[in-house]
Design an enzyme around this catalytic site. Structure first.
Site, PDB file in Angstrom:
ATOM      1  N   LYS A 136     -13.346  -6.019   1.800  1.00  0.00           N
ATOM      2  CA  LYS A 136     -12.584  -5.386   0.719  1.00  0.00           C
ATOM      3  C   LYS A 136     -11.110  -5.763   0.815  1.00  0.00           C
ATOM      4  CE  LYS A 136     -11.188  -0.913   1.206  1.00  0.00           C
ATOM      5  NZ  LYS A 136      -9.736  -0.800   1.017  1.00  0.00           N
ATOM      6  N   ASN A 137     -10.556  -5.650   2.005  1.00  0.00           N
ATOM      7  CA  ASN A 137      -9.109  -5.829   2.147  1.00  0.00           C
ATOM      8  C   ASN A 137      -8.670  -7.286   2.052  1.00  0.00           C
ATOM      9  OD1 ASN A 137      -8.889  -3.105   2.350  1.00  0.00           O
ATOM     10  ND2 ASN A 137      -8.427  -3.058   4.548  1.00  0.00           N
ATOM     11  N   ASP A 188      -8.420   1.501  10.892  1.00  0.00           N
ATOM     12  CA  ASP A 188      -9.543   1.838  10.005  1.00  0.00           C
ATOM     13  C   ASP A 188     -10.819   2.161  10.781  1.00  0.00           C
ATOM     14  OD1 ASP A 188      -7.941   1.530   7.826  1.00  0.00           O
ATOM     15  OD2 ASP A 188      -8.729  -0.417   7.223  1.00  0.00           O
ATOM     16  N   ARG A 196     -15.576   3.598  -2.264  1.00  0.00           N
ATOM     17  CA  ARG A 196     -14.411   2.705  -2.365  1.00  0.00           C
ATOM     18  C   ARG A 196     -14.483   1.594  -1.315  1.00  0.00           C
ATOM     19  NH1 ARG A 196      -8.824   5.555  -2.048  1.00  0.00           N
ATOM     20  NH2 ARG A 196      -8.285   3.356  -2.082  1.00  0.00           N
ATOM     21  N   CYS A 250      -5.329   6.203  -0.299  1.00  0.00           N
ATOM     22  CA  CYS A 250      -5.924   7.230   0.555  1.00  0.00           C
ATOM     23  C   CYS A 250      -4.918   8.298   0.944  1.00  0.00           C
ATOM     24  CB  CYS A 250      -6.415   6.591   1.846  1.00  0.00           C
ATOM     25  SG  CYS A 250      -7.839   5.575   1.616  1.00  0.00           S
ATOM     26  N   ARG A 284       2.857   6.631   2.841  1.00  0.00           N
ATOM     27  CA  ARG A 284       2.655   5.176   2.876  1.00  0.00           C
ATOM     28  C   ARG A 284       3.666   4.541   1.947  1.00  0.00           C
ATOM     29  NH1 ARG A 284      -3.712   4.122   2.377  1.00  0.00           N
ATOM     30  NH2 ARG A 284      -3.185   2.100   3.271  1.00  0.00           N
TER      31      ARG A 284
HETATM   32  C1  UD1 Z   1      -3.756  -2.192   4.904  1.00  0.00           C
HETATM   33  C2  UD1 Z   1      -5.213  -1.918   4.657  1.00  0.00           C
HETATM   34  C3  UD1 Z   1      -5.638  -0.620   5.319  1.00  0.00           C
HETATM   35  C4  UD1 Z   1      -5.287  -0.642   6.805  1.00  0.00           C
HETATM   36  C5  UD1 Z   1      -3.836  -1.022   7.003  1.00  0.00           C
HETATM   37  C6  UD1 Z   1      -3.461  -1.225   8.457  1.00  0.00           C
HETATM   38  C7  UD1 Z   1      -5.562  -2.963   2.513  1.00  0.00           C
HETATM   39  C8  UD1 Z   1      -5.866  -2.819   1.078  1.00  0.00           C
HETATM   40  N1  UD1 Z   1      -5.437  -1.846   3.234  1.00  0.00           N
HETATM   41  O1  UD1 Z   1      -3.015  -1.119   4.298  1.00  0.00           O
HETATM   42  O2  UD1 Z   1      -7.048  -0.465   5.165  1.00  0.00           O
HETATM   43  O3  UD1 Z   1      -5.500   0.635   7.341  1.00  0.00           O
HETATM   44  O4  UD1 Z   1      -3.531  -2.256   6.318  1.00  0.00           O
HETATM   45  O5  UD1 Z   1      -4.272  -2.161   9.060  1.00  0.00           O
HETATM   46  O6  UD1 Z   1      -5.487  -4.079   3.026  1.00  0.00           O
HETATM   47  N2  UD1 Z   1       4.738   0.960   5.889  1.00  0.00           N
HETATM   48  C9  UD1 Z   1       6.040   1.279   5.627  1.00  0.00           C
HETATM   49  N3  UD1 Z   1       6.683   0.621   4.611  1.00  0.00           N
HETATM   50  C10 UD1 Z   1       6.074  -0.329   3.857  1.00  0.00           C
HETATM   51  C11 UD1 Z   1       4.732  -0.657   4.140  1.00  0.00           C
HETATM   52  C12 UD1 Z   1       4.066   0.004   5.165  1.00  0.00           C
HETATM   53  O7  UD1 Z   1       6.610   2.150   6.283  1.00  0.00           O
HETATM   54  O8  UD1 Z   1       6.709  -0.887   2.954  1.00  0.00           O
HETATM   55  C13 UD1 Z   1       4.018   1.680   6.982  1.00  0.00           C
HETATM   56  C14 UD1 Z   1       2.856   2.496   6.437  1.00  0.00           C
HETATM   57  O9  UD1 Z   1       3.303   3.764   5.978  1.00  0.00           O
HETATM   58  C15 UD1 Z   1       1.966   2.599   7.650  1.00  0.00           C
HETATM   59  C16 UD1 Z   1       2.190   1.253   8.353  1.00  0.00           C
HETATM   60  O10 UD1 Z   1       3.413   0.728   7.834  1.00  0.00           O
HETATM   61  O11 UD1 Z   1       2.377   3.639   8.488  1.00  0.00           O
HETATM   62  C17 UD1 Z   1       1.070   0.247   8.117  1.00  0.00           C
HETATM   63  O12 UD1 Z   1       0.954  -0.035   6.732  1.00  0.00           O
HETATM   64  P1  UD1 Z   1       0.455  -1.438   6.182  1.00  0.00           P
HETATM   65  O13 UD1 Z   1       0.219  -2.350   7.327  1.00  0.00           O
HETATM   66  O14 UD1 Z   1       1.384  -1.877   5.113  1.00  0.00           O
HETATM   67  O15 UD1 Z   1      -0.938  -1.054   5.557  1.00  0.00           O
HETATM   68  P2  UD1 Z   1      -1.454  -1.251   4.077  1.00  0.00           P
HETATM   69  O16 UD1 Z   1      -1.137  -2.632   3.604  1.00  0.00           O
HETATM   70  O17 UD1 Z   1      -1.053  -0.095   3.246  1.00  0.00           O
END
Ligand code: UD1
Length: 413
Positions: free
Chosen positions: A20-21, A301, A393, A114, A119
């Site tokens: 999915k990701n 995850d 999902r 989620c 986030r």
């Molecule tokens: C993606 C995955 C999700 C997985 C996560 C971490 C998808 C669609 N989802 O989510 O399943 O759990 O990676 O492996 O691929 N953060 C910030 N600022 C930002 C972006 C992120 O503070 O601009 C923080 C987030 O709040 C979180 C951490 O960084 O605490 C990790 O987030 P991130 O790696 O960006 O995860 P996602 O891309 O949202």
């Protein structure tokens, strides 16, 4: 509602779906070109439906056949994505960079997704600003402008998956090269790099950075999405928690090193052979300690499903969550099923019990749902899990796949 009559050891072979990701950013990459992009091994999931709906809403023509999606057209992309789609799924926000790079402007609501803590998307915006974008955030909407993005070096404070993907996508159409220092290295990010390279924007990885070579226009490509390591890990844990033996085929064992190491440490039998992974457990496993980290660390995850497994281990396990704040909202439901689990700050302490019991519980996000499914498979009575939309999902054909392994599972409503 998903109903499960627990207590049967799962045995057999299940095929991993596409990730999915990896599929979600791949759909967003198609926005970078007017040439056809063919994605193979795409899982049938609500989140992929949402990504496809977004691509269509901004101007792409999309056809699905089995697990293959063809995305084409989109000569004139609309700058604004429907709020409802972006709020439903956080990954929709990845459309910001490609639309901005193509059209010079983009309007995107701040994302949903989620319920697993705050986030933010600050790293996405800080990075795009360095490529020359300007932003105006008002009324929950991001208004972005950039006549032509210019490649540069962006340092990420944290190796965010989404921010790295956003910058690779935008950088692919920027003038010159874009380098992300301290990038996320999750296999799904690397997979996006392969797709962008196939479209003409070469992506090269170095020890501490990744570079994308921006192009004025990009071509089409045919790309096979990598197997879903989180789905594969969930089925391996399903075999393990029921003291059975499950083989996942079509998987990438190297993407699951962290989980397989923990399962071995807990006393499970782990075998890999090509694209097949087999995990078997006899008797109660031993407690283990774990902490979630960016790849190649233990994936956040799989933290909820692993805790479900450890809920019946011998002794006390500790699991520290360092990636997302408050990713413990499934713990109350596990306790309702008889697990001895307590949250202490960013850590869950689990004192393994002999048996879990069926209950009526609610899934609040995708992986919380997976944890409850696993607990239900091992429980000595019937469990009813509400919130099955969350599970749909992230897990394609879950009831059928579990039935194929010998579980008694049914879905109603
Ligand atoms: C993606 C995955 C999700 C997985 C996560 C971490 C998808 C669609 N989802 O989510 O399943 O759990 O990676 O492996 O691929 N953060 C910030 N600022 C930002 C972006 C992120 O503070 O601009 C923080 C987030 O709040 C979180 C951490 O960084 O605490 C990790 O987030 P991130 O790696 O960006 O995860 P996602 O891309 O949202």
């Amino acid at each position: 509602m998903i109903g499960i009559e627990g207590g049967r050891p799962l045995r057999g072979t299940v095929r991993a779906a596409g990730a999915k990701n990896a599929a979600l950013p791949a759909v967003m990459a198609s926005l970078l070109t007017t040439e056809p992009v063919v994605l193979e091994n795409v899982p049938h999931l609500l989140d992929v439906d949402a990504a496809v709906a977004l691509a269509q809403a901004v101007g792409k023509e999309v056809t699905w056949q089995d697990s293959v999606i063809l995305l084409r057209g989109g000569d004139e992309l609309a700058p604004e994505a429907p709020a409802e789609l972006v709020q439903r799924m956080r990954a929709s926000f990845l459309a910001l960079g490609p639309i901005l790079a193509r059209t010079g402007e983009s309007r995107m609501p701040l994302p949903g997704g989620c319920a697993i803590g705050p986030r933010p998307v600050d790293l996405h915006l800080v990075g795009l600003r360095q490529l020359g974008a300007t932003f105006d955030v008002r009324g929950g909407m991001v208004h972005a402008h950039a006549p032509r993005l210019r490649g540069t070096t962006v340092y990420l404070d944290y190796p965010s998956v989404g921010a790295t993907e956003q910058l690779l996508l935008a950088g692919a159409l920027a003038h010159g090269t874009t380098t992300v220092v301290n990038p996320a290295r999750e296999p799904e990010v690397v997979d996006l790099g392969w797709l962008l390279s196939a479209m003409g924007a070469e992506v090269t990885w170095h020890e501490d950075r990744v570079t994308v070579w921006g192009q004025r226009t990009l071509g089409g490509a045919t790309h096979r999405v990598i197997p879903d390591r989180i789905e594969a890990g969930t089925y391996l844990l399903a075999g393990a928690i029921t003291r059975g033996e499950v083989t996942v085929e079509g998987a990438r064992p190297d993407h699951l090193d962290a989980l397989l190491a923990k399962l071995s440490e807990a006393g499970a039998r782990v075998e890999t052979n090509g694209d097949r992974i087999t995990v078997g457990v006899e008797g109660r496993p031993e407690a283990v300690n774990v902490q979630t980290l960016p790849y190649p660390g233990f994936p956040t995850d799989l933290q909820p499903p692993l805790i479900a497994f450890l809920a019946t281990a011998r002794g006390r396990s500790t699991a520290r969550e360092t990636v997302f704040a408050s990713r413990f909202n499934y713990v109350g439901a596990l306790a309702q099923m008889g697990a001895q689990v307590q949250v202490s700050g960013d850590t869950v302490l689990t004192d393994g019990v002999e048996t879990l019991h069926g209950a009526e519980v609610e899934a609040t996000d995708i992986r919380a749902g997976a944890a409850l499914i696993l607990a239900a498979l091992a429980a000595d009575e019937r469990t009813a899990i509400r919130g099955e939309m969350h599970i749909a999902r992230g897990y394609a054909d879950l009831p059928a796949k579990l039935r194929g392994l010998g579980a008694e599972v049914w879905a109603t409503g």
